[in-house]
Design a protein around this motif. Structure first.
Motif, PDB file in Angstrom:
ATOM      1  N   LEU A 135       1.688  18.681  67.023  1.00  0.00           N
ATOM      2  CA  LEU A 135       1.608  19.746  68.026  1.00  0.00           C
ATOM      3  C   LEU A 135       2.089  21.075  67.449  1.00  0.00           C
ATOM      4  CD1 LEU A 135       2.928  17.810  71.162  1.00  0.00           C
ATOM      5  CD2 LEU A 135       0.557  18.314  70.550  1.00  0.00           C
ATOM      6  N   LEU A 136       3.100  21.025  66.608  1.00  0.00           N
ATOM      7  CA  LEU A 136       3.599  22.242  65.971  1.00  0.00           C
ATOM      8  C   LEU A 136       2.534  22.837  65.055  1.00  0.00           C
ATOM      9  CD1 LEU A 136       6.278  23.813  65.996  1.00  0.00           C
ATOM     10  CD2 LEU A 136       6.899  22.625  63.901  1.00  0.00           C
ATOM     11  N   PHE A 137       1.850  21.976  64.308  1.00  0.00           N
ATOM     12  CA  PHE A 137       0.754  22.430  63.451  1.00  0.00           C
ATOM     13  C   PHE A 137      -0.353  23.061  64.296  1.00  0.00           C
ATOM     14  CE2 PHE A 137      -3.316  21.422  61.291  1.00  0.00           C
ATOM     15  CZ  PHE A 137      -3.142  22.199  60.152  1.00  0.00           C
ATOM     16  N   GLY A 138      -0.589  22.519  65.472  1.00  0.00           N
ATOM     17  CA  GLY A 138      -1.596  23.081  66.358  1.00  0.00           C
ATOM     18  C   GLY A 138      -1.215  24.465  66.854  1.00  0.00           C
ATOM     19  N   TYR A 139       0.037  24.631  67.275  1.00  0.00           N
ATOM     20  CA  TYR A 139       0.485  25.950  67.749  1.00  0.00           C
ATOM     21  C   TYR A 139       0.332  27.010  66.658  1.00  0.00           C
ATOM     22  CZ  TYR A 139       2.570  24.039  72.019  1.00  0.00           C
ATOM     23  OH  TYR A 139       2.767  23.447  73.253  1.00  0.00           O
ATOM     24  N   VAL A 140       0.669  26.632  65.411  1.00  0.00           N
ATOM     25  CA  VAL A 140       0.631  27.599  64.315  1.00  0.00           C
ATOM     26  C   VAL A 140      -0.800  27.881  63.870  1.00  0.00           C
ATOM     27  CG1 VAL A 140       1.313  28.029  61.929  1.00  0.00           C
ATOM     28  CG2 VAL A 140       2.944  27.016  63.525  1.00  0.00           C
ATOM     29  N   SER A 141      -1.597  26.833  63.684  1.00  0.00           N
ATOM     30  CA  SER A 141      -2.929  27.010  63.102  1.00  0.00           C
ATOM     31  C   SER A 141      -3.943  27.565  64.099  1.00  0.00           C
ATOM     32  CB  SER A 141      -3.439  25.679  62.539  1.00  0.00           C
ATOM     33  OG  SER A 141      -3.577  24.709  63.569  1.00  0.00           O
ATOM     34  N   LEU A 142      -3.754  27.330  65.389  1.00  0.00           N
ATOM     35  CA  LEU A 142      -4.751  27.752  66.371  1.00  0.00           C
ATOM     36  C   LEU A 142      -4.597  29.213  66.776  1.00  0.00           C
ATOM     37  CD1 LEU A 142      -4.837  24.632  68.727  1.00  0.00           C
ATOM     38  CD2 LEU A 142      -6.570  25.305  67.074  1.00  0.00           C
ATOM     39  N   PHE A 143      -3.388  29.608  67.193  1.00  0.00           N
ATOM     40  CA  PHE A 143      -3.239  30.920  67.821  1.00  0.00           C
ATOM     41  C   PHE A 143      -2.110  31.771  67.239  1.00  0.00           C
ATOM     42  CE2 PHE A 143      -5.031  28.137  71.160  1.00  0.00           C
ATOM     43  CZ  PHE A 143      -6.223  28.820  71.391  1.00  0.00           C
ATOM     44  N   SER A 144      -1.583  31.400  66.075  1.00  0.00           N
ATOM     45  CA  SER A 144      -0.482  32.203  65.533  1.00  0.00           C
ATOM     46  C   SER A 144      -0.934  33.593  65.111  1.00  0.00           C
ATOM     47  CB  SER A 144       0.159  31.487  64.338  1.00  0.00           C
ATOM     48  OG  SER A 144      -0.766  31.359  63.275  1.00  0.00           O
ATOM     49  N   CYS A 145      -2.245  33.815  65.023  1.00  0.00           N
ATOM     50  CA  CYS A 145      -2.723  35.159  64.657  1.00  0.00           C
ATOM     51  C   CYS A 145      -2.361  36.187  65.731  1.00  0.00           C
ATOM     52  CB  CYS A 145      -4.228  35.145  64.409  1.00  0.00           C
ATOM     53  SG  CYS A 145      -5.232  34.625  65.813  1.00  0.00           S
TER      54      CYS A 145
END
Length: 628
Positions: A503-513
């Motif tokens: 889930l942490l990888f998802g938060y960072v890779s999806l919308f961290s931009c």
């Protein structure tokens, strides 16, 4: 090898206890005698050829109330023969890696007849566990003293004892001195350094070591994102739409790190000897039940259950239930957006510090509800997957992970997708992502680390000084050590740990931009996670049995799938940005075609390859086609 067993005398009057067996109170004496006899009997007689004795006081007397606790060990010779049986791979003198055989033992590095450390303690305990689990019924029709506990030829005795409640638990003992050294090197000193993965592997086994290896690698992989994110966030605080460069970097980052991890993982497991291990045919899982029959592949007598019945349970019960939970999750999400609208209206009417704080309340409440729903759904998914009656443990785990991942993904990320691609509100997306990320990290740290540690200290309040002595020194008697360790919590595996990282990888890779500080908080979370998880392994839980593994299993596919989704998401965000739209102000069709083309090419390059089939196992890729 079968003939060689009779030529060896593996009895040893003095042995080092490695594993503890606790029987239920009131277990009948004939049951105890039968079980201990089967443990010490020679292999040719159907025994495990191990050493066993009841837990006794230092003065040699029997312990009142603890006569149901037995210590199991093995001679050095027996462990070497067991290493050949399970197919351990060790390093040779010529630096090559080969499967250990007793006949060629002198060709292996560091081997000596008096070197009892040739096998790690985790490997020794794994061998004992393997031999105990492979104690099979022969002529017995039932467990002596328990007519209702039926046995049949080939049935695992330990599994039958567990399912009937006769065997309470079986766990490996801690080594106080080695644990003291490990905890000092691992988290006992505050300094920035790599984790002692080789020492962790020697003490806890490959599965635990690989998790901490992945956690460490993921943390270092997040550092570039964090270093770029801080100045990006500082200098573009109010410019929510200027994220094209960061999203482009996100595309490259999410693609590269998983490929590099596979190489790093292969290097570690080759050094540990598990990469080259031959897979054994997987035995039926303990919870599998059915009518007694003959396995057409192995020819062994075991429970048989119709695959048609299992498919009916999956598609007519499990699948509708999962869909119903997903529908409920979407309704909760819509309630969250209604709360967001109310908070925004309240702020516009009042324009105060309090109204500013109220803007974050809906996201905080929603984050807490998400965590509660995820944990409640987890129990339901475990019940359903067990009810489906999967024959293999690998099949059970794959179906359980798929159920949990589908729900967690929708529950955690659906609101973010809705804000980004329906509402097109990047300011709200940044606020929601920040609140969900930080709140979930705080809750996870409390539930997974602080709460278990506090409960453990409270449970052992009367003996906390002794427990501390057990972890720090070596002055406790064996009796005290066993009685303290048997009261510790049981480590249930790396499932929840990998899920949190997923889930942490998802938060960072999806919308961290749109929220570049996501990687910064992820790094901080992972650093605290390393220390808290290490603390749990050494202080809170019983020592888990080692599990031999060559990779992180189905989680590799899960992370690669998330990486593909992140490519599509970031390409879409780039296509929606004002900067890119300005370049195609006259023709939106060209923009759409370019974005779709980039997404297709990226997904083709990023798509995870299906895992190869292996004897008796259901691969993760197969589960995706076989449903939930």
């Amino acid at each position: 090898m079968k003939e060689s067993w009779s030529a060896f005398d593996t009895f040893e009057p003095h042995f080092r206890p490695l594993v503890v067996i606790e029987l239920a109170k009131g277990t009948k004496e004939e049951t105890k005698e039968w079980l201990t006899q089967r443990i010490v009997d020679k292999k040719k007689n159907g025994g495990a050829q191990l050493l066993v004795k009841p837990l006794v006081k230092e003065n040699g007397g029997k312990i009142d109330g603890n006569q149901n606790i037995y210590l199991v060990g093995a001679s050095h010779l027996r462990l070497l023969l067991g290493a050949e049986t399970v197919g351990l791979v060790k390093e040779c003198n010529d630096s090559s890696m080969r499967t250990f055989t007793y006949s060629s033992r002198n060709t292996f590095k560091d081997f000596a007849e008096d070197n009892h450390d040739f096998l790690t303690m985790a490997e020794r305990q794994y061998i004992i566990k393997h031999e105990l689990e492979n104690l099979r019924a022969r002529d017995e029709k039932m467990i002596p003293g328990y007519p209702q506990a039926k046995l049949y030829p080939g049935k695992s005795i330990i599994r039958r004892l567990l399912t009937n409640g006769i065997l309470v638990q079986i766990f490996p003992l801690h080594d106080s001195e080695k644990l003291k050294k490990l905890r000092y090197a691992w988290y006992g000193q505050m300094k920035i350094s790599y984790q002692p993965l080789d020492e962790i592997r020697c003490y806890f086994g490959e599965t635990v070591a690989l998790y901490f290896g992945f956690l460490e690698y993921f943390t270092f992989a997040l550092v570039p994102m964090a270093l770029i994110g801080i100045p990006y966030y500082v200098f573009a605080w109010e410019d929510y739409d200027k994220y094209v460069m960061f999203a482009s970097f996100n595309l490259l980052w999410s693609t590269v790190i998983l490929e590099v991890w596979k190489r790093y993982c292969a290097t570690m497991t080759y050094r540990w000897g598990t990469l080259l291990m031959k897979r054994q045919f997987e035995e039926p899982r303990p919870g599998f039940h059915g009518v007694l029959g003959i396995n057409p592949v192995t020819g062994k007598e075991e429970p048989v259950y119709s695959s048609i019945k299992r498919q009916i349970r999956i598609y007519l019960v499990s699948l509708p239930f999962v869909c119903l939970c997903l529908y409920f999750s979407l309704n909760v999400m819509m309630i969250y957006f209604e709360l967001e609208t109310w908070a925004l209206d309240f702020h516009e009417e009042n324009e105060s510090c309090f109204s500013n704080l109220m803007l974050f309340v809906p996201s905080i409440i929603y984050a807490i509800v998400i965590e509660m729903m995820n944990r409640a759904y987890r129990y339901a998914a475990e019940f359903l997957t067990s009810w489906e009656n999967h024959r293999l443990e690998s099949s059970y785990q794959n179906h359980l992970i798929l159920k949990v991942l589908v729900f967690n993904f929708l529950n955690c990320f659906a609101s973010l997708f809705y804000i980004a691609f329906v509402l097109f509100d990047m300011k709200l997306l940044r606020q929601s992502l920040a609140t969900l990320l930080i709140t979930s990290q705080i809750l996870n740290q409390f539930v997974e680390a602080l709460l278990p540690y506090w409960l453990q200290k409270r449970r052992h309040k009367k003996v906390k000084k002794r427990m501390y002595s057990l972890k720090m020194d070596t002055d406790l008697s064996l009796f005290e050590q066993v009685n303290l360790e048997k009261e510790m919590g049981t480590y249930i595996g790396t499932f929840d740990d990998y899920l949190e990282l997923f889930l942490l990888f998802g938060y960072v890779s999806l919308f961290s931009c749109v929220y570049p500080l996501a990687a910064v908080f992820a790094v901080l979370n992972n650093i605290t996670e390393m220390y808290s998880d290490a603390l749990k392994m050494c202080r809170v839980f019983k020592r888990p049995f080692s599990e031999l593994t060559a990779n992180i299993g189905v989680w590799q596919l899960a992370f690669e799938t998330m990486s593909v989704i992140s490519v599509v998401t970031n390409c879409a965000l780039i296509g929606l940005s004002p900067q890119v739209n300005a370049l195609f102000s006259e023709s939106k069709t060209d923009l759409i075609l370019i974005v779709v083309l980039v997404e297709v090419n990226s997904c083709v390059a990023e798509a995870p390859a299906p895992a190869p089939c292996c004897g008796g196992r259901e691969t993760p890729s197969t589960v995706l086609y076989n449903g939930l």
